[in-house]
Design a protein around this motif. Structure first.
Motif, PDB file in Angstrom:
ATOM      1  N   GLU A  65      42.425  33.261  40.815  1.00 48.34           N
ATOM      2  CA  GLU A  65      43.569  34.139  41.031  1.00 48.34           C
ATOM      3  C   GLU A  65      44.020  34.861  39.765  1.00 48.34           C
ATOM      4  O   GLU A  65      44.185  36.090  39.750  1.00 48.34           O
ATOM      5  CB  GLU A  65      44.732  33.314  41.618  1.00 48.34           C
ATOM      6  CG  GLU A  65      45.795  34.151  42.259  1.00 48.34           C
ATOM      7  CD  GLU A  65      46.728  33.322  43.139  1.00 48.34           C
ATOM      8  OE1 GLU A  65      47.714  33.892  43.626  1.00 48.34           O
ATOM      9  OE2 GLU A  65      46.472  32.120  43.341  1.00 48.34           O
ATOM     10  N   GLU A  66      44.201  34.118  38.687  1.00 46.13           N
ATOM     11  CA  GLU A  66      44.709  34.733  37.456  1.00 46.13           C
ATOM     12  C   GLU A  66      43.679  35.681  36.854  1.00 46.13           C
ATOM     13  O   GLU A  66      44.018  36.766  36.353  1.00 46.13           O
ATOM     14  CB  GLU A  66      45.089  33.646  36.441  1.00 46.13           C
ATOM     15  CG  GLU A  66      45.920  34.168  35.275  1.00 46.13           C
ATOM     16  CD  GLU A  66      47.170  34.922  35.719  1.00 46.13           C
ATOM     17  OE1 GLU A  66      47.472  35.984  35.132  1.00 46.13           O
ATOM     18  OE2 GLU A  66      47.840  34.469  36.670  1.00 46.13           O
ATOM     19  N   GLU A  67      42.424  35.307  36.891  1.00 45.03           N
ATOM     20  CA  GLU A  67      41.344  36.157  36.363  1.00 45.03           C
ATOM     21  C   GLU A  67      41.279  37.485  37.124  1.00 45.03           C
ATOM     22  O   GLU A  67      41.122  38.552  36.526  1.00 45.03           O
ATOM     23  CB  GLU A  67      40.011  35.417  36.487  1.00 45.03           C
ATOM     24  CG  GLU A  67      38.820  36.184  35.958  1.00 45.03           C
ATOM     25  CD  GLU A  67      37.515  35.448  36.171  1.00 45.03           C
ATOM     26  OE1 GLU A  67      36.452  36.082  36.017  1.00 45.03           O
ATOM     27  OE2 GLU A  67      37.549  34.250  36.494  1.00 45.03           O
ATOM     28  N   ILE A  68      41.422  37.427  38.438  1.00 43.93           N
ATOM     29  CA  ILE A  68      41.402  38.640  39.262  1.00 43.93           C
ATOM     30  C   ILE A  68      42.576  39.534  38.921  1.00 43.93           C
ATOM     31  O   ILE A  68      42.438  40.757  38.813  1.00 43.93           O
ATOM     32  CB  ILE A  68      41.407  38.271  40.761  1.00 43.93           C
ATOM     33  CG1 ILE A  68      40.092  37.572  41.142  1.00 43.93           C
ATOM     34  CG2 ILE A  68      41.607  39.519  41.628  1.00 43.93           C
ATOM     35  CD1 ILE A  68      40.101  36.941  42.518  1.00 43.93           C
ATOM     36  N   ARG A  69      43.749  38.927  38.753  1.00 40.82           N
ATOM     37  CA  ARG A  69      44.947  39.715  38.404  1.00 40.82           C
ATOM     38  C   ARG A  69      44.725  40.509  37.119  1.00 40.82           C
ATOM     39  O   ARG A  69      45.063  41.687  37.038  1.00 40.82           O
ATOM     40  CB  ARG A  69      46.154  38.788  38.225  1.00 40.82           C
ATOM     41  CG  ARG A  69      46.798  38.351  39.521  1.00 40.82           C
ATOM     42  CD  ARG A  69      48.242  37.944  39.281  1.00 40.82           C
ATOM     43  NE  ARG A  69      48.843  37.460  40.496  1.00 40.82           N
ATOM     44  CZ  ARG A  69      49.041  36.180  40.766  1.00 40.82           C
ATOM     45  NH1 ARG A  69      48.675  35.257  39.898  1.00 40.82           N
ATOM     46  NH2 ARG A  69      49.599  35.808  41.896  1.00 40.82           N
ATOM     47  N   VAL A  70      44.170  39.852  36.115  1.00 44.49           N
ATOM     48  CA  VAL A  70      43.947  40.504  34.818  1.00 44.49           C
ATOM     49  C   VAL A  70      42.940  41.645  34.959  1.00 44.49           C
ATOM     50  O   VAL A  70      43.147  42.754  34.461  1.00 44.49           O
ATOM     51  CB  VAL A  70      43.463  39.478  33.770  1.00 44.49           C
ATOM     52  CG1 VAL A  70      43.013  40.188  32.492  1.00 44.49           C
ATOM     53  CG2 VAL A  70      44.563  38.475  33.461  1.00 44.49           C
ATOM     54  N   LYS A  71      41.841  41.395  35.675  1.00 42.13           N
ATOM     55  CA  LYS A  71      40.781  42.399  35.811  1.00 42.13           C
ATOM     56  C   LYS A  71      41.227  43.631  36.597  1.00 42.13           C
ATOM     57  O   LYS A  71      40.697  44.727  36.399  1.00 42.13           O
ATOM     58  CB  LYS A  71      39.556  41.774  36.492  1.00 42.13           C
ATOM     59  CG  LYS A  71      38.776  40.818  35.598  1.00 42.13           C
ATOM     60  CD  LYS A  71      37.553  40.277  36.322  1.00 42.13           C
ATOM     61  CE  LYS A  71      36.715  39.410  35.401  1.00 42.13           C
ATOM     62  NZ  LYS A  71      35.527  38.854  36.095  1.00 42.13           N
TER      63      LYS A  71
END
Length: 253
Positions: free
Chosen positions: A219-225
């Motif tokens: 979830e957090e990785e997707i938000r950043v990308k």
């Protein structure tokens, strides 16, 4: 290509009775996050694209392969042929109407069984919601019954604006089944959690499993990308009537 038209191009025929699933950038980027995950989960392959002179003149590269920004993926899931429309760019307001017309007309021409829209509905208390609820917005009684039988609550009141509103309007005018699955989400932050909820509703509706574990774990990785796409999408939404979604219809005041 006429600047006011969309080209719908496929490398292979689309079987009759296919299910069309659409994920376009909107609030929380629920649509493209959902369709990106779905393409991987269901092992769909690229079958074509949509293009228009009204969208930004960009081309993508992934693993050395060139990709148009608005793509079609397809493949069988059990006995159902699935067509997924995924976009990596926000659709400008001036292109929305013609895109909706193209999609509905193409779905009807190919005798698709239905058009399912995966998106979000922004709520102010999203931070306090652990598991977002997904609502179904439909235009016909059959789709409404199917959603309710699948345990998906119907959207009872309010406005929908932007590209999904135009697709629902076009389906209503042309008597074609369109259903939007809208998950509670953040307005201006990429929301993989909302996408997971929308995909779980899709799974109930189509009776095809969708594993959302990886989506939630990243979830957090997707938000950043996806921050930059969210920024571009917000700029587009400001011109697409999205403010209506926060208005109470006068009839129900």
């Amino acid at each position: 290509m006429n600047g006011q038209e969309w080209v719908f191009s496929t490398k292979e025929p689309i079987p009759k009775g296919s299910i069309f699933i659409v994920g376009l950038p909107d609030v929380g980027l629920v649509g493209p996050i959902s369709t990106s995950h779905l393409v991987k989960q269901w092992d769909l392959h690229e079958i074509g694209y949509l293009d228009s002179e009204m969208i930004a003149p960009v081309i993508l590269y992934h693993e050395e392969k060139p990709l148009l920004p608005v793509r079609l993926y397809g493949g069988y899931k059990k006995n159902d042929y699935i067509v997924v429309l995924h976009s990596d760019i926000a659709i400008p307001p001036e292109a929305i109407s013609s895109l909706a017309t193209t999609l509905i007309d193409t779905a009807k021409t190919n005798m698709a069984s239905k058009l399912i829209l995966l998106g979000g509905i922004a709520v102010p208390n999203r931070l306090n919601i652990d598991t977002p609820k997904t609502y179904a917005a439909t235009i016909d009684s059959e789709s409404l019954s199917a959603a309710k039988n699948a345990g998906i609550e119907a959207l009872k009141e309010g406005f929908i604006a932007g590209i999904y509103a135009q697709l629902l309007k076009e389906g209503l005018k042309k008597n074609f089944s369109v259903i939007a699955l809208l998950a509670e989400c953040f307005l201006n932050y990429p929301d993989p959690g909302a996408s997971a909820s929308a995909l779980q509703a899709l799974s109930k509706l189509t009776r095809h499993d969708v594993d959302v574990k990886a989506l939630l774990e990243q979830e957090e990785e997707i938000r950043v990308k996806m921050r930059e796409m969210m920024k571009r999408t917000m700029e587009t939404m400001q011109k697409a009537g999205k403010e209506y979604e926060y208005t109470i219809p006068a009839l129900y005041v």
